[in-house]
Design a protein around this motif. Structure first.
Motif, PDB file in Angstrom:
ATOM      1  N   THR A  87      47.753  15.917  54.958  1.00 53.38           N
ATOM      2  CA  THR A  87      48.857  14.985  54.728  1.00 53.38           C
ATOM      3  C   THR A  87      48.831  13.814  55.704  1.00 53.38           C
ATOM      4  O   THR A  87      49.147  12.680  55.318  1.00 53.38           O
ATOM      5  CB  THR A  87      50.205  15.715  54.835  1.00 53.38           C
ATOM      6  N   SER A  88      48.462  14.066  56.955  1.00 55.14           N
ATOM      7  CA  SER A  88      48.401  12.958  57.918  1.00 55.14           C
ATOM      8  C   SER A  88      47.364  11.932  57.501  1.00 55.14           C
ATOM      9  O   SER A  88      47.592  10.719  57.590  1.00 55.14           O
ATOM     10  CB  SER A  88      48.093  13.487  59.317  1.00 55.14           C
ATOM     11  N   ASP A  89      46.206  12.405  57.030  1.00 57.05           N
ATOM     12  CA  ASP A  89      45.165  11.485  56.568  1.00 57.05           C
ATOM     13  C   ASP A  89      45.622  10.704  55.344  1.00 57.05           C
ATOM     14  O   ASP A  89      45.365   9.503  55.220  1.00 57.05           O
ATOM     15  CB  ASP A  89      43.888  12.263  56.223  1.00 57.05           C
ATOM     16  N   ILE A  90      46.307  11.391  54.427  1.00 53.45           N
ATOM     17  CA  ILE A  90      46.793  10.733  53.218  1.00 53.45           C
ATOM     18  C   ILE A  90      47.765   9.617  53.570  1.00 53.45           C
ATOM     19  O   ILE A  90      47.677   8.492  53.044  1.00 53.45           O
ATOM     20  CB  ILE A  90      47.463  11.762  52.283  1.00 53.45           C
ATOM     21  N   THR A 106      46.474  14.200  47.014  1.00 53.27           N
ATOM     22  CA  THR A 106      47.037  15.513  47.324  1.00 53.27           C
ATOM     23  C   THR A 106      46.272  16.200  48.448  1.00 53.27           C
ATOM     24  O   THR A 106      45.065  15.986  48.598  1.00 53.27           O
ATOM     25  CB  THR A 106      47.004  16.414  46.073  1.00 53.27           C
ATOM     26  N   PRO A 107      46.960  17.040  49.230  1.00 55.63           N
ATOM     27  CA  PRO A 107      46.265  17.926  50.174  1.00 55.63           C
ATOM     28  C   PRO A 107      46.009  19.305  49.580  1.00 55.63           C
ATOM     29  O   PRO A 107      45.486  20.181  50.267  1.00 55.63           O
ATOM     30  CB  PRO A 107      47.263  18.016  51.336  1.00 55.63           C
ATOM     31  N   HIS A 108      46.408  19.508  48.318  1.00 52.20           N
ATOM     32  CA  HIS A 108      46.309  20.834  47.719  1.00 52.20           C
ATOM     33  C   HIS A 108      44.860  21.295  47.580  1.00 52.20           C
ATOM     34  O   HIS A 108      43.944  20.486  47.353  1.00 52.20           O
ATOM     35  CB  HIS A 108      46.974  20.854  46.341  1.00 52.20           C
ATOM     36  N   VAL A 109      44.683  22.606  47.629  1.00 52.61           N
ATOM     37  CA  VAL A 109      43.364  23.222  47.515  1.00 52.61           C
ATOM     38  C   VAL A 109      42.864  23.112  46.072  1.00 52.61           C
ATOM     39  O   VAL A 109      43.642  22.872  45.139  1.00 52.61           O
ATOM     40  CB  VAL A 109      43.420  24.695  47.957  1.00 52.61           C
ATOM     41  N   PRO A 110      41.548  23.295  45.872  1.00 49.96           N
ATOM     42  CA  PRO A 110      40.996  23.137  44.513  1.00 49.96           C
ATOM     43  C   PRO A 110      41.640  24.041  43.474  1.00 49.96           C
ATOM     44  O   PRO A 110      41.785  23.642  42.307  1.00 49.96           O
ATOM     45  CB  PRO A 110      39.508  23.489  44.705  1.00 49.96           C
ATOM     46  N   GLN A 111      42.028  25.259  43.855  1.00 49.65           N
ATOM     47  CA  GLN A 111      42.617  26.173  42.886  1.00 49.65           C
ATOM     48  C   GLN A 111      43.913  25.604  42.301  1.00 49.65           C
ATOM     49  O   GLN A 111      44.152  25.706  41.092  1.00 49.65           O
ATOM     50  CB  GLN A 111      42.889  27.531  43.537  1.00 49.65           C
ATOM     51  N   VAL A 163      41.417  13.485  47.258  1.00 47.93           N
ATOM     52  CA  VAL A 163      41.684  14.366  48.391  1.00 47.93           C
ATOM     53  C   VAL A 163      41.018  13.801  49.651  1.00 47.93           C
ATOM     54  O   VAL A 163      39.953  14.255  50.059  1.00 47.93           O
ATOM     55  CB  VAL A 163      41.176  15.796  48.112  1.00 47.93           C
ATOM     56  N   PRO A 164      41.630  12.789  50.276  1.00 50.89           N
ATOM     57  CA  PRO A 164      41.012  12.206  51.481  1.00 50.89           C
ATOM     58  C   PRO A 164      41.162  13.053  52.729  1.00 50.89           C
ATOM     59  O   PRO A 164      40.575  12.735  53.761  1.00 50.89           O
ATOM     60  CB  PRO A 164      41.762  10.883  51.640  1.00 50.89           C
ATOM     61  N   GLY A 165      41.960  14.130  52.660  1.00 52.55           N
ATOM     62  CA  GLY A 165      42.169  14.978  53.826  1.00 52.55           C
ATOM     63  C   GLY A 165      43.537  15.617  53.746  1.00 52.55           C
ATOM     64  O   GLY A 165      44.106  15.788  52.664  1.00 52.55           O
TER      65      GLY A 165
END
Length: 576
Positions: free
Chosen positions: A77-80, A41-46, A73-75
């Motif tokens: 969306t492009s990184d994922i 996911t690119p989602h934030v920790p919250q 969380v590798p980064g």
């Protein structure tokens, strides 16, 4: 499968999986015995914390089976997508995915991709960058293998969740269920009320507000080549206003920038700190930053930071979830998708936190407890209409995205943003800003209109693209099938190569086909201006090996020359 193939795959999996495996799990408590759902996911920790907590409780209550979520969380969306492309291509090379897409559970170590825009989830569905070569009828061809799989829900269930599959001109879910929207993202303007007041500029009403020359040096933007969300915003501006006006807006707001950043989260922060007056932002970044600067107990409406979604022109996109092909727990992944569309999960996006005084009055869920996040207020917009029909008074942000969304269909121009904005603004930003300032200083000084008109003609000029690919020349359409196939099969990509191949053509083709090629070979390569009518041909030309990079260099040199000419005109017209 041969042992060598297995060893190759295992080695690649270890290397490619390191960015995923090094990320800590975002679940709570000691749940070593629970089944584990792995989500990239690119989602934030919250968001990760609230959804992990809620899903684990929901699944235990509904099934009696404990589960835990392991977020990777590798980064962005492009990184994922790059990581997933590498994983799937490694699996294909090891023979673990067949030509029909069949893959055993555990082929890759990830179950779901959660978050990101519909554009990137569409790339998963298309198998963007994941290819397999197959033999068929004695010929070899290349096919794409989708990285996601259909979720498989009944249409009646989709109708209950979503109603009409539409928000503005966009869809809420993929009709084949390769992705399903879980929340909505809008892309609007974040602004600092105090800074605007000092500058004497009114709060923004629409995207043209960012082009006010009074804002020179006070606008902050992200690089569309690095941020998918800002690319979506620029694409919506271009589509809504049309090619000519849309590009003019993008050029002028770029000329007003203080900087371009590779992170879409930075502009709202700098706006809130008074380092900038305006910027473009995803809605929840803008609203979240507005709330962050309000003193405890203060009214959010009194925040020095404002955020608007320009009604009718704002692009509102589904924020989806996709089940990944060959993930280890397909049944558990499907359960997570279903959970995200329950009122209990939808309330996480927009209700007050239940740990706060105002959250104590949240509507109750099926467990009799107040719905909503426990600790973090996420400020996202739910995807289900029922949340607006039934729970609107309980939302923090009383905004109806279904009423705001632009009905303008994307025009298919998104791929132009990176090359052109890089060339006319981002890579030569200082030169563009200097030229823009020179034009407006010339206007303020009362220089003659002819000089100003000439300066502006250079500022808004477009470069030519030389299309030297014979397969993109208008005369190609009149070739015989044999001549056209000769060009394609021999990968003849420019007129010089075509002329050099005529002897080979004479040895292998009928005279009529050779005559077609000879007539094409004497044609002059086209020089196309960057217009809406020409863009499809230019885009096809860019797809050739190295062509986009070569074009970008030529474009950058062109724009640099235009800006320097503007400065020369200003210097010649200004008394020393």
């Amino acid at each position: 499968m041969r042992l060598s193939q297995v060893l190759i795959f295992l080695g690649l999996a270890v290397i490619l999986g390191v960015p995923f495996l090094l990320r800590p799990a975002a679940s709570t408590g000691d749940k070593a015995a629970a089944r584990t759902l792995v989500i990239v996911t690119p989602h934030v920790p919250q968001i990760r914390d609230e959804f992990a907590r809620a899903f684990e409780a929901w699944h235990l209550r509904e099934t009696g089976v404990p589960v835990r979520i392991d977020f990777r969380v590798p980064g962005g969306t492009s990184d994922i997508i790059k990581q997933l492309q590498a994983q799937y291509n490694a699996a294909i090379r090891a023979g673990l995915i067949t030509a029909d897409g069949a893959a055993e559970p555990g082929t890759i170590p990830i179950d779901l991709m959660f978050g990101g825009g519909s554009y990137d989830h569409g790339r998963l569905a298309k198998g963007d960058g994941v290819t397999m070569r197959i033999e068929e009828d004695g010929e070899t061809r290349t096919i794409n293998i989708p990285m996601s799989v259909p979720a498989g829900f009944e249409q009646s269930q989709l109708d209950e969740w979503y109603g009409p599959n539409q928000i503005g001109a966009q869809q809420l879910y993929d009709p084949q269920q390769y992705w399903l929207g879980t929340a909505l993202s809008s892309f609007g303007i974040v602004y600092n009320k105090d800074v605007l007041a000092r500058l004497g500029v009114e709060p923004p009403k629409d995207f043209t507000s960012l082009t006010d020359p009074t804002l020179r040096g006070w606008v902050v933007l992200a690089d569309p080549r690095q941020s998918g969300s800002i690319a979506t915003t620029f694409d919506s501006i271009l589509s809504y206003y049309g090619w000519d006006k849309g590009w003019r807006i993008l050029r002028e707001m770029s000329a007003n920038t203080r900087y371009f950043t590779n992170s879409s989260t930075k502009p709202p922060i700098d706006v809130s700190q008074g380092e900038a007056a305006m910027g473009l932002a995803i809605d929840f970044y803008g609203r979240g930053q507005s709330q962050a600067v309000v003193p405890p107990g203060g009214d959010p409406r009194d925040s020095r930071v404002g955020y608007i979604d320009p009604a009718g022109s704002v692009y509102i996109d589904a924020d989806p979830v996709s089940i990944l092909r060959g993930g280890p727990n397909p049944d558990l992944a499907r359960s997570f998708v279903a959970f995200t569309l329950t009122p209990e999960a939808q309330a996480l996006w927009q209700f007050p936190a239940t740990s706060t005084p105002r959250g104590k009055d949240n509507p109750t869920g099926v467990d009799g407890q107040p719905m909503g996040p426990v600790e973090y207020e996420l400020r996202r917009m739910p995807v289900r209409r029922i949340m607006y029909d039934r729970y609107f008074p309980h939302m923090i942000d009383r905004v109806d995205p279904f009423a705001l969304a632009s009905k303008t269909e994307p025009r298919g121009w998104r791929s132009s943003l990176g090359p052109m904005m890089g060339a006319f603004a981002i890579d030569i930003a200082d030169e563009q800003r200097s030229a823009w300032a020179a034009i407006h200083e010339a206007k303020a000084a009362g220089l003659d209109s002819d000089t100003i008109d000439e300066m502006e003609s250079h500022f808004y000029a477009w470069p030519l693209t030389t299309i030297d690919d014979p397969t993109l020349h208008p005369a190609f359409k009149s070739l015989s099938p044999a001549a056209a196939e000769f060009l394609k099969s021999n990968r003849i990509r420019n007129f010089a190569a075509l002329r050099e191949s005529l002897l080979l053509a004479q040895q292998s083709l009928a005279p009529e086909a050779v005559g077609d090629l000879e007539r094409l070979a004497v044609q002059t390569p086209e020089e196309l201006t960057f217009t809406a009518d020409n863009f499809r041909t230019i885009r096809e030309y860019w797809r050739g090996p190295g062509r986009q990079q070569q074009s970008e260099v030529a474009y950058t040199l062109f724009f640099r020359a235009q800006y320097r000419r503007i400065l020369e005109l200003a210097s010649a017209a200004t008394p020393r």
